[in-house]
Design an enzyme around this catalytic site. Structure first.
Site, mmCIF file in Angstrom:
data_model
loop_
_atom_site.group_PDB
_atom_site.id
_atom_site.type_symbol
_atom_site.label_atom_id
_atom_site.label_comp_id
_atom_site.label_asym_id
_atom_site.label_seq_id
_atom_site.Cartn_x
_atom_site.Cartn_y
_atom_site.Cartn_z
ATOM 1 N N HIS A 12 20.633 -10.915 0.816
ATOM 2 C CA HIS A 12 21.074 -9.743 0.053
ATOM 3 C C HIS A 12 21.384 -10.123 -1.380
ATOM 4 C CE1 HIS A 12 21.341 -6.117 2.527
ATOM 5 N NE2 HIS A 12 21.225 -6.976 3.507
ATOM 6 N N ASP A 62 11.599 14.559 8.638
ATOM 7 C CA ASP A 62 12.873 15.179 8.286
ATOM 8 C C ASP A 62 13.954 14.100 8.337
ATOM 9 O OD1 ASP A 62 15.287 16.551 8.217
ATOM 10 O OD2 ASP A 62 14.481 18.286 9.294
ATOM 11 N N LYS A 110 20.330 16.769 14.899
ATOM 12 C CA LYS A 110 20.939 16.121 13.731
ATOM 13 C C LYS A 110 22.436 15.874 13.881
ATOM 14 C CE LYS A 110 17.342 18.183 10.870
ATOM 15 N NZ LYS A 110 16.949 19.184 9.895
ATOM 16 N N GLU A 127 16.935 0.019 -0.640
ATOM 17 C CA GLU A 127 17.745 -1.111 -0.165
ATOM 18 C C GLU A 127 16.965 -2.409 -0.262
ATOM 19 O OE1 GLU A 127 20.381 -2.722 3.570
ATOM 20 O OE2 GLU A 127 19.310 -0.862 3.807
#
Ligand code: ADP
Length: 422
Positions: free
Chosen positions: A409, A313, A238, A108
């Site tokens: 951006h 993770d 998660k 990104e």
């Protein structure tokens, strides 16, 4: 470069043919073939099966044998993610005391530049105070009973046998300490939420192994109550979950900084009142309106980039990115800026931390587990992560107030390929 372990060309050709024809599956390559050679054979077959050319997936310095043993099956190569650096970031915690440079792996555009701007502001204003609390890794098996009486009996039995449970659980690893068992009864279903400290490891495997041992060796045989699943979603691993927000999971992270009016204006092009208003209307009211538990602008961005870089993770970004940013204007025009992340699973050993680039990233951060003081390395990692999240949050919040977000951006993320950026 991946190491080529040579086998005779004819044998390699035969194996590739067998994979392409479907007579052999990707995980069925003979055991005497080295891991790197196996990856090449799978990749070659895949190129033929899909009509693609995969030179970049095959071009890397990954130790394929180790990755195959610990991290990934059916390896064909490596996915590369750009790695940037931010800093210096002055951090003061219980373990870190000084300036750090933080590697962030991301695709990104603008994330690294923006976080780096946050670091500059924090360096100019006295740095970040960070704290990492080890609340422990949780795992919650789910049991089926005949009714309320048996459910309550099971809970009572657990209370009465806590020491025996602890002895079995802690015998599975010298780094594991059982700190809590929280029962939750729903009619004929009982959840037992075990909580463990796990030294420098993130602890999910260790907690699962310990729970399995306790359930199969003690709880089931002695109570006669069946365990339906070792993970009952009350862990909660998660998935977005209120229990993680309130009770924590893994590491609970805090960071704060006093920002002067001068730094807010010169580095961040903003002021305390504007920051506080964006915080109130966006992070608080917007999150309430959306029913979100993320009372922040973008913890997930920094978390994901930090997780990729350091071998965490990645799926733990789900619970890790919950949290609350607070901004309080001071009378002198400055602001107290803080972040709070209640449930960040984090490890300095195990999982993906042993891979080469991830190990180098941990070395940049000075994170090195010491068997004589387990837990210190991962708390160092947590303090640095907290400070980096604050840097990223501060910069993005300032960008909102100065309406700088879209421009950054356009300039940094879309680059020269964006037709309307040219
Ligand atoms: P996890 O339990 O975090 O999912 P692993 O399955 O890789 O990850 O377990 C971590 C391993 O690292 C365990 O086998 C543990 O005994 C070992 N270990 C070595 N040093 C440490 C340490 N300082 N803290 C915690 N675990 C350690």
């Amino acid at each position: 470069m991946s190491r080529a372990e040579s086998i005779p060309t004819a044998r390699r050709t035969t194996l590739v043919d067998e994979l392409v024809s479907g007579r052999r599956r990707f995980h069925e390559l003979p055991g005497d073939i080295g891991a790197a050679e196996a990856a090449t054979i799978r990749r070659t077959a895949l190129e033929r099966l899909t009509g693609t050319s995969l030179p970049h997936i095959g071009h890397h310095s990954l130790d394929v044998a180790r990755a195959t043993r610990h991290n990934c099956e059916n390896v064909i190569g490596a996915a590369q993610v750009p790695l940037g650096i931010v800093g210096p970031l002055p951090v003061s915690g219980e373990i870190v005391d000084g300036e750090v440079y933080v590697p962030l792996a991301t695709t990104e555009g603008a994330l690294v530049a923006s976080t780096n701007r946050g670091c500059s502001a924090l360096k100019a204003t006295g740095g970040v105070r960070a704290h990492c609390e080890d609340v422990g890794m949780t795992r919650a098996p789910v049991f089926r009973t005949s009714g309320l009486d048996e459910s309550r009996e099971l809970v009572g039995w657990i209370r009465d046998n806590e020491k025996r449970i602890r002895d079995i659980a802690e015998a599975t690893s010298r780094y594991l300490r059982l700190t809590d068992i929280r029962p939750f009864v729903l009619s004929t279903t009982v959840f037992l939420r075990f909580r463990f400290e796990s030294g420098d490891a993130m602890g999910m495997n260790m907690a699962t192994i310990a729970c399995d041992r306790v359930v199969t060796e003690l709880i089931e045989p002695e109570t006669g109550v069946a365990c339906v699943a070792l993970s009952g979603n009350y862990c909660a691993d998660k998935k977005p979950a209120a229990i993680n927000f309130h009770e924590g999971r893994g590491k609970r992270l805090f960071a704060e900084s006093e920002l002067s009016a001068e730094v807010l204006e010169s580095v961040l092009k903003t002021d305390a009142e504007s920051l506080a208003e964006v915080q109130y209307r966006k992070n608080f009211l917007g999150s309430i309106a959306a029913g979100s538990k993320g009372f922040n602008a973008h913890y997930a961005n920094v978390l994901a980039a930090f997780f990729i870089a350091t071998g965490q993770d990645l799926a733990h970004v789900v619970e890790g990115s919950m949290g609350v940013t607070c901004i309080e204007p001071r009378e002198d025009g400055g602001a107290h800026f803080s972040i709070f992340l209640p449930a960040v699973p984090l490890g300095a050993i195990g999982g993906g931390t042993g891979l080469d680039t991830q190990g180098e990233a941990l070395a940049i951060l000075g994170v090195e587990p010491n068997p004589l003081s387990p837990g210190g390395a991962v708390r160092r990692l947590g303090e640095i992560l907290a400070a980096t999240v604050l840097a990223g949050e501060l910069s993005l919040m300032a960008a909102f107030t100065s309406r700088d977000l879209a421009r950054a951006h356009e300039r940094l993320a879309r680059g020269r390929h964006a037709p309307d950026a040219e």
